[in-house]
Write a protein that holds these residues in place. Structure first.
Motif, short mmCIF file in Angstrom:
data_model
loop_
_atom_site.label_atom_id
_atom_site.label_comp_id
_atom_site.label_asym_id
_atom_site.label_seq_id
_atom_site.Cartn_x
_atom_site.Cartn_y
_atom_site.Cartn_z
N SER A 1 42.14 51.89 33.87
CA SER A 1 42.14 50.43 33.80
C SER A 1 41.41 49.79 34.97
CB SER A 1 43.59 49.91 33.76
OG SER A 1 44.24 50.31 32.56
N ASP B 1 47.20 46.11 33.53
CA ASP B 1 48.17 46.70 32.61
C ASP B 1 48.68 48.04 33.14
OD1 ASP B 1 45.88 48.21 32.28
OD2 ASP B 1 45.88 48.16 30.09
N TRP B 2 48.61 48.23 34.48
CA TRP B 2 49.07 49.49 35.07
C TRP B 2 50.55 49.73 34.77
CZ3 TRP B 2 45.24 52.45 36.59
CH2 TRP B 2 44.06 51.88 37.07
N TRP C 1 52.22 48.84 32.16
CA TRP C 1 52.35 49.30 30.77
C TRP C 1 52.00 50.79 30.68
CZ3 TRP C 1 49.30 44.86 27.87
CH2 TRP C 1 49.86 43.61 28.21
N TYR D 1 49.03 56.62 27.31
CA TYR D 1 48.49 55.26 27.20
C TYR D 1 46.96 55.28 27.07
CZ TYR D 1 47.99 50.25 28.24
OH TYR D 1 47.71 48.91 28.17
N LYS E 1 42.39 54.04 25.57
CA LYS E 1 42.64 52.76 24.91
C LYS E 1 41.28 52.14 24.58
CE LYS E 1 42.63 50.03 29.19
NZ LYS E 1 43.36 49.08 30.04
N SER F 1 46.32 51.46 22.25
CA SER F 1 46.28 50.01 22.35
C SER F 1 44.85 49.51 22.32
CB SER F 1 46.97 49.55 23.64
OG SER F 1 46.42 50.23 24.76
N HIS G 1 42.61 45.90 23.69
CA HIS G 1 42.71 44.75 24.58
C HIS G 1 41.39 43.98 24.57
CE1 HIS G 1 46.19 46.93 26.33
NE2 HIS G 1 45.41 47.98 26.04
N ARG H 1 48.10 36.73 26.34
CA ARG H 1 48.52 36.75 27.74
C ARG H 1 47.74 35.70 28.53
NH1 ARG H 1 48.56 42.16 31.72
NH2 ARG H 1 50.15 41.36 33.16
N SER I 1 43.92 36.64 27.80
CA SER I 1 43.56 37.95 27.25
C SER I 1 44.42 38.16 26.01
CB SER I 1 43.78 39.07 28.27
OG SER I 1 45.12 39.10 28.71
N HIS J 1 46.07 41.31 23.24
CA HIS J 1 46.47 42.72 23.27
C HIS J 1 47.12 43.13 21.95
CE1 HIS J 1 45.88 42.43 27.66
NE2 HIS J 1 46.36 41.22 27.48
N VAL K 1 56.43 44.54 25.19
CA VAL K 1 55.35 43.80 25.84
C VAL K 1 55.36 42.34 25.41
CG1 VAL K 1 52.84 43.55 25.94
CG2 VAL K 1 53.88 45.80 26.27
#
Length: 371
Positions: free
Chosen positions: A65, A72-73, A75, A86, A89, A130, A132, A152, A330, A332, A343
């Motif tokens: 990330s 989103d660390w 998450w 994760y 993504k 995911s 984003h 977000r 943002s 997601h 989330v």
């Protein structure tokens, strides 16, 4: 996708920026800055109707990330603690560039809606955790929300010209600040001047190879001082000089005939927008960062009739220098239903916190009442 086709679609959007131009994105890839080896694997989307491109999106497969500026660390850590992966993504964004603007390049609203749904379908078929999309404009947000993405909010600090009573120059802008803010800026500028530092301004094609070399040396030095490595290679800036020179202004600090620091600002003369992007220094001079990155660019924007200067990610200290809080966005999508619900709950709470934060910041405006 040919540059002409991509850029023609970009120009039809509500909020095009130079950072979504084909040349900018291509330079990131061809220079080795945003490539699979650095964790950015391009997965660009070209959506066609009857053989004609009606939608496009800059999409990347990511294994970390870094370089995103929407964090989103936590998450990713939650996934890890539950024994889930994760990464990878999918990310729709401009690498290393936290600038709001059009992300879903669409011929019309129907195409934008189809693109928002199509990206989710692609994520499902790809088996990623995911998806984003960072810093979308208002039209994008409407399409993404309708397609079920989670929304977000964040905060940046931008200067915007007063449309009703525009400030003609930096001194006028300064006069509109509260006395203590104005005095602090004057003191900071005086410290730089008393250190015998003066600035040269170089625009567009006048930024020659020697200046680009010097700038990159400063840029890399600042990363090294923070025990990090720069995201952008020297070749990236060479490509900017060759393909997009009209979008750059460089402010170079000199002392006793020696160049000691530089800041780089991206500009769009057609739309009156400017973006503070990068800076670096070879020598420490108190307050030089503020002069190079805020006061010189703001004075230049005012002198050239620009309407907006965006100071980049984060930085509440920018308020004292006339940049006011602006909400950023943002979107997601998470494949795991329980994590998606968690989330969503977190974002509801965070959104309320952002609203309170922005409200509190607005009560601390650096401008005099009525200014």
């Amino acid at each position: 996708m040919p540059a002409e086709r991509w850029d023609a679609l970009l120009e039809r959007q509500a909020s095009p920026t130079p950072f979504m131009r084909h040349a900018y994105l291509a330079a990131l890839h061809e220079s080795g800055s945003a490539v699979a080896e650095t964790g950015w694997t391009p997965r660009f989307v070209d959506m066609q109707r009857g053989g004609e491109t009606v939608g496009a999106c800059a999409l990347y497969l990511k294994h970390h990330s870094y370089g995103e500026y929407v964090f989103d660390w936590a998450w990713a850590d939650a996934y890890r603690r539950h024994g889930l992966a994760y990464y990878p993504k999918l990310l729709a964004a401009v690498p290393f560039t936290p600038v709001p603007g059009s992300r879903l390049l669409a011929a019309d609203d129907a195409a934008r809606t189809a693109l928002a749904h199509g990206l989710v379908q692609l994520a499902k078929e790809s088996g990623v955790s995911s998806l984003h999309l960072l810093y979308p404009d208002e039209a994008d947000r409407a399409a993404l929300a309708a397609a079920g993405w989670l929304m977000r909010e964040g905060v940046q600090f931008h200067w915007m010209q007063d449309a009703a009573d525009p400030a003609p120059d930096f001194d006028t802008l300064l006069a509109r600040l509260q006395r203590e803010k104005r005095k602090k800026i004057q003191q900071e500028r005086r410290r730089v001047a008393e250190a015998d530092v003066v600035f040269e301004v170089h625009e567009g094609a006048a930024i020659d190879e020697a200046l680009w070399d010097f700038f990159h040396r400063c840029y890399a030095q600042t990363y090294a001082e923070h025990h990090s490595s720069p995201y952008l290679t020297r070749d990236f800036f060479a490509r900017m000089a060759a393909t997009m020179p009209q979008h750059w202004v460089m402010f170079v600090a000199t002392r006793e005939g020696r160049r000691i620091a530089a800041s780089l600002v991206a500009v769009d003369s057609e739309r009156g927008g400017a973006w503070g992007r990068y800076w670096g220094a070879l020598e420490h001079v108190p307050c030089l960062h503020f002069e190079a990155c805020y006061y010189q660019p703001l004075a230049w924007c005012l002198a050239h009739g620009y309407q907006r200067f965006e100071g980049g990610a984060q930085g509440e200290h920018k308020m004292a220098r006339g940049l006011m809080p602006v909400r950023t966005h943002s979107a997601h999508w998470l494949a795991h239903p329980r994590f998606a619900d968690a989330v969503a709950d977190f974002l509801d709470q965070e959104r309320a916190g952002v609203a309170d934060y922005v409200g509190e910041l607005q009560t601390r405006s650096p401008f005099k009442a009525g200014a």
